[in-house]
Scaffold this motif. Structure first.
Motif, short mmCIF file in Angstrom:
data_model
loop_
_atom_site.label_atom_id
_atom_site.label_comp_id
_atom_site.label_asym_id
_atom_site.label_seq_id
_atom_site.Cartn_x
_atom_site.Cartn_y
_atom_site.Cartn_z
N ILE A 366 -22.36 -11.31 1.35
CA ILE A 366 -22.05 -10.05 2.04
C ILE A 366 -21.61 -8.98 1.05
CG2 ILE A 366 -20.43 -9.01 3.68
CD1 ILE A 366 -20.54 -11.71 5.21
N ASP A 367 -20.83 -9.38 0.03
CA ASP A 367 -20.37 -8.42 -0.99
C ASP A 367 -21.51 -8.14 -1.97
OD1 ASP A 367 -17.92 -8.52 0.23
OD2 ASP A 367 -17.03 -9.90 -1.22
N ILE A 368 -22.07 -6.94 -1.87
CA ILE A 368 -23.22 -6.58 -2.71
C ILE A 368 -22.73 -6.16 -4.09
CG2 ILE A 368 -25.28 -5.12 -2.89
CD1 ILE A 368 -25.26 -6.93 -0.43
N PRO A 369 -23.22 -6.78 -5.17
CA PRO A 369 -22.76 -6.41 -6.51
C PRO A 369 -23.22 -5.01 -6.89
CG PRO A 369 -24.58 -7.96 -6.64
CD PRO A 369 -24.21 -7.87 -5.20
N ARG A 374 -29.10 -0.52 -9.03
CA ARG A 374 -30.30 -0.27 -9.85
C ARG A 374 -31.56 -0.17 -9.00
NH1 ARG A 374 -30.54 -4.58 -14.56
NH2 ARG A 374 -32.39 -3.30 -15.03
N LEU A 375 -31.49 -0.68 -7.79
CA LEU A 375 -32.66 -0.62 -6.90
C LEU A 375 -32.84 0.74 -6.24
CD1 LEU A 375 -32.17 -4.01 -5.01
CD2 LEU A 375 -33.71 -3.54 -6.94
N ARG A 376 -31.76 1.56 -6.26
CA ARG A 376 -31.82 2.84 -5.57
C ARG A 376 -32.92 3.73 -6.15
NH1 ARG A 376 -28.16 5.09 -2.28
NH2 ARG A 376 -26.50 3.67 -2.99
N LEU A 377 -33.75 4.25 -5.28
CA LEU A 377 -34.78 5.19 -5.74
C LEU A 377 -34.18 6.54 -6.06
CD1 LEU A 377 -37.56 4.34 -3.11
CD2 LEU A 377 -37.32 3.44 -5.42
#
Length: 378
Positions: A366-369, A374-377
């Motif tokens: 659940i806790d997103i690192p 880095r995936l954000r466009l």
């Protein structure tokens, strides 16, 4: 769960299972097993009730309202005599799945009532027996709804229960070889769990159910589920034995059962069992368990699932399921002592857990690192 709440691993002396699995039982005729269980619950000073159908429910109140319900069944496949055919020859109806060759090899049987037993043999019943598809074209199971029983008896009040006459339970290396593991192993496990948890400070409230007539259609479990007397927020855990499968091997640990022939079970229940497993592995890195969908048979979890309950299960891999060896001949059932001991520790461990919730169990997912940014466009 906190480590301070968790106790040392429990080691059963197996006496309850060895005693229980030597008692004859079949669907609708579980009275001897029922009496044994009620006497043990009285001996352990555990509160219990028997409902109008003969199902037994035992209770241990926890510190929290959340409840885990462990259920097993008191019957095993067998027969019941329903009609006299000739002198010392009777017609009997099958009760559950039975070995294919059980009526053609002069298989030894015994007829029992509350106090006595008589021994005899099975014979084929030669009349056209049934149009029911359950009794046709099986390679392993008896394809007849009826058999003949040869036995010397004075008087009978039909129906009369009949079971295989097999050697007494014994231990051989890591195996218990017994007339009945399915599901008296489950009954023994629940009795031992209740005895252990009675003296513990448990967060979960614990209910143990010993049901009737599972082998002929999950009748006892269905009646309990339909009654609605168990809170729909309770987690139902089927404690069973089930035939070995690839990935579900006797001696490699008990199965955390993700489903059966009819149903896929619920994750909210499974994570409670897996939380107990995790604590056991923290104590002993070599602790054995398996996880598998046991697809050959149904179990009582399915009965409760049909009425909207959240269900899961623990199963012991079973050799010679329903007393049928791979060729369809009658043999004792076999379970692993390792599997039995480890299942018992998982069950006892549930009582010692802090209340398990989804967010805590899956916290690392659940806790997103931050690296996921880095995936954000851009």
């Amino acid at each position: 769960m906190t480590d301070k709440n968790f106790k040392k691993m429990h080691k059963s002396d197996l006496s309850i299972f060895l005693e229980l699995s030597d008692i004859p039982t079949t669907a609708f005729h579980e009275n001897r097993v029922s009496d044994y269980i009620k006497n043990k619950l009285k001996e352990f000073e555990i509160d219990f009730e028997e409902d109008e159908w003969g199902n037994i429910e035992a209770f241990i109140k926890g510190q929290k309202k959340e409840e885990v319900v462990f259920i097993s069944h008191m019957d095993h496949p067998g027969f019941e005599i329903i009609e006299k055919l000739d002198e010392n020859l009777y017609k009997a109806k099958t009760l559950g799945g039975l070995p294919k060759l059980s009526d053609v090899e002069n298989t030894k049987i015994k007829i029992y009532d509350k106090f006595s037993e008589n021994k005899g043999y099975l014979k084929p019943f030669n009349e056209s027996s049934s149009n029911d598809s359950r009794y046709k074209s099986s390679d392993r199971w008896l394809n007849n709804e009826f058999v003949s029983v040869q036995v010397e008896l004075k008087e009978l009040n039909f129906p009369v229960p009949v079971v295989f006459d097999l050697p007494k339970p014994k231990i051989s290396n890591d195996q218990i070889i017994t007339p009945v593991a399915d599901d008296l192993a489950g009954c023994a496990l629940i009795l031992e769990m209740l005895r252990s948890l009675k003296t513990s400070q448990n967060n979960y409230s614990i209910r143990g159910i010993f049901s009737r007539a599972e082998e002929v259609g999950l009748y006892g479990a269905r009646l309990i589920a339909k009654s609605g007397r168990i809170d729909k927020n309770s987690i139902i855990v089927s404690i069973e034995t089930s035939s070995e499968l690839p990935g579900a091997v006797s001696g490699s640990g008990p199965i955390i059962r993700t489903g059966d022939r009819a149903t896929t079970f619920d994750n909210s229940g499974e994570i409670i069992l897996l939380s107990s497993v995790k604590q056991l592995i923290d104590q002993n890195k070599e602790f054995l368990f398996q996880r598998q969908l046991m697809s050959l048979g149904g179990c009582e979890a399915t009965a409760f699932s049909a009425f909207g309950y959240k269900v899961t299960g623990i199963s012991l891999p079973l050799i010679n399921w329903h007393n049928a060896n791979p060729e369809g001949k009658v043999e004792p059932e076999r379970i692993s002592i390792t599997d039995y001991q480890n299942a018992l520790n998982i069950m006892i461990g549930v009582g010692n857990l802090d209340i398990v919730n989804n967010n805590d169990y899956y916290k690392t997912l659940i806790d997103i690192p931050t690296e996921a940014e880095r995936l954000r466009l851009s």
